[in-house]
Design a protein around this motif. Structure first.
Motif: not given
Length: 373
Positions: A60, A159, A200
């Motif tokens: 992320g 996130a 991510g």
């Protein structure tokens, strides 16, 4: 009774064969870098979120850094965000020599107070970076209105927000990360959709931004050994994508279980006058990634929970503007009083799909016992 703050083992044991088969399929094929499972997972994220493009990266944090770089959040330009968040929400700007401008938070949602953003805009401002924290999204109607008025880019830090959907004043719900120019997700193990390591995703509805993201994640290459930009080495691991493909099939079920746990906490703590429970504002579908309470004598309570073998976490004990690594920005104690106040009383209780009702009730009884001593 011992209640861990988080455990991946229970979920793994519940679906052991699926996870083992998914991992073994990668190993047996030997395609570890941007393999088929990554492509499949990117497509599945597009389908689930409604984003036109999804680009898997290594974490992320990398997703934020790459997206911020592409959007021009660098070289002295100013980006408005919140001081009450994880480091990466601001370091993604600072890493490329951009300037972070903080705005205080809303005391009920812990998200950036959108009504304070516009007064911080000047000729050097290029973007807004809202963070969708804990169980709900920031006020995206107001943020997008301000961005449009001042021609600013918006990077959504989603996130923690996988599964959250914003309706606001619109007719349809939009998944977190799909409203601004870019959105990012983290697949850190504790997240609502978490892997067995780092991972991510960058999402966007803009074809050019998607193309740049795909290039930037492989050192800025347009094709192998042909570099148009100075990019990054950040690819979503194929093994992680395989695990996440399994988990994504059950994500709606996991979100419902988290909601059940949150309701159980709220029902059993509602009469405890020493804690304040979370509240979701605006027209949106929240997800209880974290269950935070604001608690009197927070530090003493946390010690008591530890003594009774109950896991907890504190998001966040110190706002970013007071961190040593942000001293150069010139902020001081008292500049963002709401964020500072919340940081002194916030505490996160255990919440994940596999936690049992008995464990949740034990946490509640322990909290009430602490305050009745």
């Amino acid at each position: 009774m011992k209640v861990p703050f988080y455990s991946s083992v229970r979920e793994y044991n519940n679906r052991k064969k699926e996870f083992d088969d998914a991992i073994q399929s990668v190993i047996s094929q030997g395609n570890f870098i941007l393999g088929k499972q990554v492509v499949d997972f990117e497509g599945a994220i597009e389908n689930y979120t409604g984003a036109k493009y999804a680009i898997g990266v290594a974490s992320g944090t990398d997703a934020l850094t790459i997206a911020a770089d592409i959007l021009g959040f660098k070289d002295g330009k100013e980006v408005i965000t919140s001081p009450f968040t994880f480091l990466a929400s601001a370091s993604c700007v600072l890493r490329n020599k951009g300037r972070v401008v903080f705005v205080d938070i809303d005391e009920e949602t812990f998200s950036i107070n959108a009504d304070l953003i516009e007064e911080k805009i000047n000729n050097n401002t290029v973007g807004i970076l809202p963070i969708h924290l804990f169980d709900q999204m920031a006020d995206m109607d107001r943020i997008m209105e301000i961005a449009k008025k001042h021609n600013l880019k918006v990077l959504e830090d989603a996130a923690e927000a996988f599964g959250m959907r914003w309706r606001g004043k619109g007719d349809t719900y939009k998944h977190s990360g799909t409203i601004g120019d870019f959105g990012i997700f983290s697949f850190f193990p504790t997240k609502t959709l978490g892997g067995y390591g780092d991972g991510g995703m960058i999402v966007t509805n803009d074809e050019n931004l998607a193309s740049l993201s795909k290039s930037y994640r492989v050192h800025g290459a347009s094709k192998k050994y042909h570099y148009d930009y100075i990019g990054y080495n950040s690819r979503l691991d194929t093994l992680q994508a395989a695990v996440l493909n399994v988990k994504l099939k059950y994500i709606d079920e996991a979100i419902k279980k988290r909601e059940h746990v949150a309701k159980l906490y709220m029902e059993n703590l509602k009469d405890c006058q020493h804690v304040r429970l979370p509240k979701i504002k605006h027209e949106q579908k929240g997800v209880y990634y974290v269950f935070n309470i604001l608690a009197e004598k927070r530090d003493e309570l946390s010690l008591y929970l530890k003594e009774n073998e109950i896991g907890y976490s504190i998001y966040y004990p110190m706002p970013l503007h007071l961190q040593k690594s942000f001293e150069h920005l010139g902020y001081k104690k008292g500049d963002f009083p709401v964020a500072e106040k919340v940081s002194q009383s916030i505490i996160a209780l255990p919440i994940y799909p596999e936690i049992t009702d008995d464990e949740v009730l034990y946490v509640c009884e322990t909290i009430k016992k602490f305050y009745s001593r």
